[in-house]
Design a protein around this motif. Structure first.
Motif, PDB file in Angstrom:
ATOM      1  N   THR A  61       4.964  -7.861 -16.995  1.00 12.07           N
ATOM      2  CA  THR A  61       5.384  -9.071 -16.296  1.00 12.07           C
ATOM      3  C   THR A  61       4.591  -9.191 -15.006  1.00 12.07           C
ATOM      4  O   THR A  61       4.335  -8.191 -14.340  1.00 12.07           O
ATOM      5  CB  THR A  61       6.894  -8.984 -15.953  1.00 12.07           C
ATOM      6  OG1 THR A  61       7.624  -8.820 -17.160  1.00 12.07           O
ATOM      7  CG2 THR A  61       7.377 -10.205 -15.228  1.00 12.07           C
ATOM      8  N   TYR A  63       4.470  -9.813 -11.301  1.00 13.50           N
ATOM      9  CA  TYR A  63       5.344  -9.839 -10.132  1.00 13.50           C
ATOM     10  C   TYR A  63       4.548 -10.391  -8.964  1.00 13.50           C
ATOM     11  O   TYR A  63       3.358 -10.122  -8.829  1.00 13.50           O
ATOM     12  CB  TYR A  63       5.848  -8.436  -9.801  1.00 13.50           C
ATOM     13  CG  TYR A  63       6.850  -7.922 -10.798  1.00 13.50           C
ATOM     14  CD1 TYR A  63       8.202  -8.200 -10.642  1.00 13.50           C
ATOM     15  CD2 TYR A  63       6.452  -7.168 -11.897  1.00 13.50           C
ATOM     16  CE1 TYR A  63       9.129  -7.736 -11.563  1.00 13.50           C
ATOM     17  CE2 TYR A  63       7.366  -6.702 -12.811  1.00 13.50           C
ATOM     18  CZ  TYR A  63       8.704  -6.989 -12.648  1.00 13.50           C
ATOM     19  OH  TYR A  63       9.619  -6.532 -13.555  1.00 13.50           O
ATOM     20  N   ARG A  77       9.646 -12.492  -9.680  1.00 11.68           N
ATOM     21  CA  ARG A  77       8.927 -12.887 -10.879  1.00 11.68           C
ATOM     22  C   ARG A  77       9.428 -14.261 -11.296  1.00 11.68           C
ATOM     23  O   ARG A  77      10.534 -14.681 -10.928  1.00 11.68           O
ATOM     24  CB  ARG A  77       9.110 -11.875 -11.998  1.00 11.68           C
ATOM     25  CG  ARG A  77      10.515 -11.761 -12.503  1.00 11.68           C
ATOM     26  CD  ARG A  77      10.617 -10.715 -13.564  1.00 11.68           C
ATOM     27  NE  ARG A  77      12.020 -10.586 -13.967  1.00 11.68           N
ATOM     28  CZ  ARG A  77      12.449  -9.706 -14.818  1.00 11.68           C
ATOM     29  NH1 ARG A  77      11.600  -8.860 -15.363  1.00 11.68           N
ATOM     30  NH2 ARG A  77      13.717  -9.645 -15.139  1.00 11.68           N
ATOM     31  N   THR A  79      10.361 -16.747 -14.394  1.00  6.82           N
ATOM     32  CA  THR A  79      10.674 -16.856 -15.815  1.00  6.82           C
ATOM     33  C   THR A  79      10.609 -18.335 -16.182  1.00  6.82           C
ATOM     34  O   THR A  79      10.232 -19.172 -15.361  1.00  6.82           O
ATOM     35  CB  THR A  79      12.056 -16.264 -16.136  1.00  6.82           C
ATOM     36  OG1 THR A  79      13.049 -17.025 -15.442  1.00  6.82           O
ATOM     37  CG2 THR A  79      12.149 -14.814 -15.740  1.00  6.82           C
ATOM     38  N   ASP A  80      10.994 -18.658 -17.392  1.00  7.38           N
ATOM     39  CA  ASP A  80      10.915 -20.046 -17.856  1.00  7.38           C
ATOM     40  C   ASP A  80      11.682 -21.020 -16.972  1.00  7.38           C
ATOM     41  O   ASP A  80      11.214 -22.111 -16.690  1.00  7.38           O
ATOM     42  CB  ASP A  80      11.440 -20.164 -19.293  1.00  7.38           C
ATOM     43  CG  ASP A  80      10.542 -19.437 -20.269  1.00  7.38           C
ATOM     44  OD1 ASP A  80       9.331 -19.323 -19.985  1.00  7.38           O
ATOM     45  OD2 ASP A  80      11.044 -18.974 -21.302  1.00  7.38           O
ATOM     46  N   GLU A  84      13.255 -15.036 -10.106  1.00 11.04           N
ATOM     47  CA  GLU A  84      14.123 -13.874  -9.953  1.00 11.04           C
ATOM     48  C   GLU A  84      13.589 -12.983  -8.839  1.00 11.04           C
ATOM     49  O   GLU A  84      12.506 -12.411  -8.976  1.00 11.04           O
ATOM     50  CB  GLU A  84      14.179 -13.079 -11.252  1.00 11.04           C
ATOM     51  CG  GLU A  84      14.800 -13.824 -12.401  1.00 11.04           C
ATOM     52  CD  GLU A  84      14.840 -12.989 -13.665  1.00 11.04           C
ATOM     53  OE1 GLU A  84      14.945 -11.754 -13.562  1.00 11.04           O
ATOM     54  OE2 GLU A  84      14.759 -13.586 -14.744  1.00 11.04           O
TER      55      GLU A  84
END
Length: 104
Positions: A61, A63, A77, A79-80, A84
């Protein structure tokens, strides 16, 4: 985009705010928390504001991190559907150890 703060990140923000208040006074704590809120607001509107975090480049992922105060940075990070915030680092401490706390 919504911003979600993990429990560990929230705990570290609160610990930092408590330390600031004990060492420098209530107004400095208020100012610090205002900076945290401002960074979250900025990320909500521009999630790619922070550069990729080099200490986490080996992760699957991506970051990113953004400096909140001179000695602290927020690691997050994307996400869709949300941002977060996964950790909150004191940049004066052992960076590799802090990076190791983030699961792959």
């Amino acid at each position: 985009m919504k911003v979600h703060t993990s429990d560990i990140a929230l705990q570290r923000i609160q610990e930092t705010a408590g330390y600031i208040q004990r060492e420098f006074g209530k107004q400095y704590r208020v100012d610090f928390m205002q900076k945290v809120r401002e960074v979250k607001r900025l990320l909500r509107h521009n999630p790619y504001l922070g550069p990729s975090e080099p200490l986490l480049a080996d992760r699957a992922t991506t970051y990113r991190s953004i400096v909140v105060a001179r000695q602290n940075k927020m690691v997050y990070r994307i996400t869709d559907d949300r941002i977060e915030i996964v950790d909150f680092w004191d940049v004066r401490r052992e960076p590799e150890k802090q990076a190791g706390n983030i699961k792959r």
